[in-house]
Scaffold this active site. Structure first.
Site, mmCIF file in Angstrom:
data_model
loop_
_atom_site.group_PDB
_atom_site.id
_atom_site.type_symbol
_atom_site.label_atom_id
_atom_site.label_comp_id
_atom_site.label_asym_id
_atom_site.label_seq_id
_atom_site.Cartn_x
_atom_site.Cartn_y
_atom_site.Cartn_z
ATOM 1 C CG ASP A 168 38.660 26.079 -9.821
ATOM 2 O OD1 ASP A 168 38.528 26.617 -8.703
ATOM 3 O OD2 ASP A 168 39.308 26.594 -10.740
ATOM 4 N N GLY A 208 41.543 28.885 -14.800
ATOM 5 C CA GLY A 208 42.572 28.024 -14.258
ATOM 6 C C GLY A 208 42.988 26.929 -15.222
ATOM 7 N N GLY A 237 38.490 34.931 -22.147
ATOM 8 C CA GLY A 237 38.674 34.620 -20.746
ATOM 9 C C GLY A 237 39.920 33.796 -20.534
ATOM 10 N N GLY A 295 42.895 27.105 -18.626
ATOM 11 C CA GLY A 295 43.488 27.554 -19.866
ATOM 12 C C GLY A 295 42.793 28.769 -20.445
#
Ligand SMILES: *[C@@H]1O[C@H](CO)[C@@H](O)[C@H](O)[C@H]1NC(C)=O
Ligand SMILES: *[C@@H]1O[C@H](CO)[C@@H](O)[C@H](O)[C@H]1NC(C)=O
Ligand SMILES: *[C@@H]1O[C@H](CO)[C@@H](O)[C@H](O)[C@H]1NC(C)=O
Ligand SMILES: *[C@@H]1O[C@H](CO)[C@@H](O)[C@H](O)[C@H]1NC(C)=O
Ligand SMILES: *[C@@H]1O[C@H](CO)[C@@H](O)[C@H](O)[C@H]1NC(C)=O
Ligand SMILES: *[C@@H]1O[C@H](CO)[C@@H](O)[C@H](O)[C@H]1NC(C)=O
Ligand SMILES: *[C@@H]1O[C@H](CO)[C@@H](O)[C@H](O)[C@H]1NC(C)=O
Ligand SMILES: *[C@@H]1O[C@H](CO)[C@@H](O)[C@H](O)[C@H]1NC(C)=O
Ligand SMILES: *[C@@H]1O[C@H](CO)[C@@H](O)[C@H](O)[C@H]1NC(C)=O
Ligand SMILES: *[C@@H]1O[C@H](CO)[C@@H](O)[C@H](O)[C@H]1NC(C)=O
Ligand SMILES: *[C@@H]1O[C@H](CO)[C@@H](O)[C@H](O)[C@H]1NC(C)=O
Length: 685
Positions: A490, A374, A371, A376
């Site tokens: 987030d 946002g 994956g 990393g």
């Protein structure tokens, strides 16, 4: 002395095939245009240039140097860069027509040896009511908001670009094309007397210095004469390579153009140190030796014992890494962390070694990537601690030394968090350039995947949706209630992972304190479509910002629509509008809407709307939301009787062909960078 050395290869193309740097001898070639020097491999004539490096000199017109219609300002061989000039996009109020005039454009360098430098450039937006987007391959990639309220005009400060009148963002690496466009609901129709135009461009970072008058006049555009400088990396190599190719450099003590054959007088030549006593001081009789005076030993090694040299380099690199490890460890607050761990003696948190991480990820093999969020890249790791359970290893983006204390504190807190609905942080490794965090591995997909990528409705009945939402809300509530509260920053459906039996696990923590790092001004964190409008105004993240974003997740859960439509209209505003008109039932996902649960759905919709209130004070707390969700969930169960064997349901049983496992949902590289910018419609209210 026509002596030559194999110039050092910096990057090898597609791994392993060594390439010989000195290529063609230049014929009699024109080597300058409009005051810009044109060294080989660049050239004006195909015979004078490598393929892909042919430039044109506009001798009939302005006399300037161009590459495919784009002006070239400088060429650097040693840096492997050129400086281009690209148009500044504008979005201006037209007082004649009373509308907005837009000037957007696109630069496409695909199939060329050029790539936009992510290090040297920043996406820059200027204006007082501006939301500019960077578009890559037709996709929104990054956005930048610049606003100034009337009383903010005083706050405009020279050289300070942090969202007031000016915004700068980092860009993804290795881009070969981009465009710039503006969000039309951020326009200057109402403030044209103060600020008539918005501007946006990709600009060489070092050339930009914000001036107060940029946001309220055309000074920015005028300063650059409508075209801003842009740094572009180039490399020799095959276009079909994903890797960048290579650039060459003369060996130490040699000077010249490393791309030319040694016979060429302009190729790498030995510097006669004796002739430049100021630069190369010599006490006694000077005799020029091949290469540098001090580099003689090095040179002997290189020319006589090439293999020895390589071994030597490897040894040096090894030592260097060993040294750096220690340095990074300290830089990233390793000592601080160790000290804190000694005080708090009840910690199961582990500090991993660099080698362990490298081994677990098979040397950061591409196939290990599961994956890209946002914060990393996330790798799947095996056999860490001789335990066969897989782990998820996240490579944080950047590190900011200034936030070291906060970072270590947050790590310590997270390491002690033992909540069923929060992905467990197992340890970290601080011996790399950026910190690596090791998490428990969550086998199933994300909430986002469940809602937006699966066709089978039977896997997402209302009960499951409510269960996942309630568990997530409980997890956020837990984090908000800690002595040292942790804000997520987030919250979105891709950050809610699903474990066996649909147990929700919230993820993407830990790097957050250091995400502002990158050395860039990441003003706004978060994801378009989920961002709290109040946060955008005040640049202050609160627990209620998480509540707002969670409200958007609730809407996804109710409507199975994405937070941002294809037309970039936010789900939040569409839903709120519909709520006002009393038409929201039309938006509800038909999979869950039945006559007998209208009232529960309405309760849920009202809850979501409370989360999306404009002012944060009016929003409920996470614990209130969790309670309410549990209450609704209970009623749904009573309605339906006992929950029908959730465990018999399986994500993998669905029709989708994609069976790969995910840690954080967003695998689409650039999509994951959509963390910035704004939610247009709410903001405009
Ligand atoms: C050359 O310059 C003239 C005048 O500035 C311009 O009109 C023309 O488009 C330029 N040609 C190229 C190939 O850039
Ligand atoms: C690059 O070009 C600009 C404008 O033509 C010039 O002012 C500058 O000195 C050049 N820089 C280098 C390193 O050649
Ligand atoms: C090439 O060598 C020069 C001079 O030694 C140095 O300044 C430059 O940074 C080198 N370039 C690269 C890409 O290593
Ligand atoms: C403003 O609008 C008018 C009418 O639509 C148009 O003719 C004019 O070119 C526009 N001005 C600018 C600067 O684009
Ligand atoms: C300007 O923004 C306002 C408020 O967001 C919107 O109503 C209007 O349609 C926009 N105007 C244009 C020309 O896009
Ligand atoms: C802009 O200024 C003009 C003249 O100075 C004035 O008539 C007009 O009302 C102003 N418009 C706005 C929107 O402030
Ligand atoms: C930017 O401009 C200001 C004044 O306008 C000046 O004081 C400052 O040194 C400049 N900064 C840079 C990096 O050039
Ligand atoms: C903007 O400010 C700079 C210095 O801060 C000055 O050189 C320039 O003339 C100003 N431009 C305008 C249009 O006011
Ligand atoms: C690049 O590689 C492809 C396939 O590997 C080959 O067909 C092509 O000729 C190469 N192009 C150049 C310029 O070397
Ligand atoms: C120490 O850890 C044990 C088991 O992990 C736990 O039961 C206990 O409450 C912890 N003690 C403190 C002071 O945190
Ligand atoms: C989750 O993944 C595990 C292991 O891959 C699998 O056995 C299980 O059936 C999955 N659970 C669901 C609900 O998909």
């Amino acid at each position: 002395m026509p002596f030559h050395m194999l110039a050092s290869l910096l990057w090898l193309c597609c791994g392993g095939i060594a390439a010989y740097c000195s290529a063609a001898s230049a014929a009699i070639c024109v080597r300058s245009c409009g005051g810009v020097e044109i060294p080989y491999p660049f050239g004006l004539d195909p015979a004078c240039a490598l393929p892909g490096f042919k430039l044109t000199c506009n001798t009939t017109g302005d006399g300037k140097l161009y590459y495919k219609g784009v002006e070239l300002l400088n060429i650097s061989l040693t840096e492997g860069q050129v400086r281009m000039r690209m148009d500044i996009a504008t979005y201006c109020y037209n007082s004649t027509s009373g509308g907005m005039n837009s000037m957007s454009w696109l630069l496409n360098l695909k199939g060329t040896p050029f790539r936009l430098s992510d290090f040297g450039n920043k996406f820059t937006a200027i204006g007082c009511r501006t939301l500019a987007y960077l578009i890559v391959d037709g996709e929104l990639t990054t956005g930048c908001t610049a606003t100034c309220k009337a009383n903010d005009l005083m706050k405009l400060t020279d050289s300070v670009c942090i969202g007031i009148g000016c915004c700068q963002m980092a860009i993804p690496g290795a881009l070969q094309s981009y465009g710039v466009t503006f969000d039309s609901s951020f326009n200057t129709t109402e403030i044209y007397n103060i600020s008539r135009c918005s501007y946006a461009a990709l600009v060489e970072a070092s050339s930009f210095n914000f001036s107060r008058n940029y946001s309220v006049s055309s000074a920015f555009n005028d300063h650059y004469h409508g075209q801003a400088p842009l740094l572009v990396d180039w490399a020799i190599g095959n276009d079909t390579c994903n890797v960048v190719g290579y650039i060459c450099n003369c060996s130490k003590g040699f000077y010249g153009n490393p791309y030319l054959k040694p016979e060429d007088p302009d190729s790498c030549q030995d510097i006669d140190e004796c002739k430049e006593p100021n630069k190369y001081p010599c006490h006694g009789k000077c005799m020029n030796k091949v290469g540098g005076i001090c580099a003689t030993i090095l040179l002997a090694l290189m020319s006589l014992l090439g293999i020895e040299w390589i071994k030597y380099k490897q040894r040096m690199k090894r030592q260097d890494i060993m040294k750096k490890r220690g340095e990074y460890f300290h830089l990233h607050g390793g000592q601080l962390l160790t000290d804190m761990m000694n005080i708090e003696n009840n910690i199961s948190f582990k500090l991993y070694d660099r080698d362990e991480i490298e081994l677990a990820t098979k040397g950061f093999d591409k196939t290990s990537i599961i994956g890209e969020g946002g914060q990393g890249i996330v790798f799947k790791g095996y056999n860490l601690d001789q335990v066969s359970n897989p782990v998820a290893i996240k490579k944080c983006k950047g590190f900011d030394e200034n936030s070291r204390t906060e970072f270590t504190q947050e790590l310590l807190i997270l390491s002690q968090v033992n909540h069923e609905n929060i992905v467990k942080l197992l340890g970290c490794c601080l011996q790399f350039e950026v910190p690596f965090l090791v998490y428990e591995f969550v086998p199933n997909k994300t909430l986002h995947y469940l809602f937006h990528s699966q066709n089978d409705p039977s896997i997402r009945p209302l009960e499951i949706r409510l269960k996942v939402a309630a568990e997530s809300a409980e997890a956020f509530s837990y984090l908000h209630s800690l002595d040292h509260p942790i804000l997520h920053g987030d919250v979105k459906s891709t950050n809610i992972l699903l474990s066996n039996n649909f147990i929700a696990k919230i993820s993407d923590f830990g790097c957050s304190k250091i995400r502002a790092a990158d050395g860039h001004n990441d003003v706004v964190k978060g994801t378009i479509g989920y961002l709290d409008p109040e946060y955008l105004l005040k640049f202050e993240l609160t627990d209620k910002s998480d509540v707002y974003s969670f409200g958007v997740v609730l809407l996804e859960l109710l409507t199975r629509r994405t937070p941002l439509s294809n037309q970039k209209v936010s789900l939040a505003s569409v839903f709120q509008e519909a709520m006002k008109e009393g038409l929201f039932l039309e938006l509800i996902d038909t999979e869950i809407l039945h006559e007998d649960n209208m009232r529960l759905i309405s309760d849920l919709a009202r809850l979501a709307c409370q989360c999306l209130a404009m002012t944060s004070e009016s929003r409920p707390t996470m614990s209130r939301i969790a309670e309410e969700l549990r209450r609704i969930e209970k009623q749904v169960r009573q309605h339906r009787g006992v929950l029908t064997s959730i465990s018999s349901l399986s994500l993998s049983a669905s029709s989708s062909a994609d069976t790969s496992e995910h840690f954080t949902g967003e695998t689409n590289g650039y999509n994951s960078l959509r963390r910035v910018a704004a939610m247009s419609i709410e903001f405009a209210r």
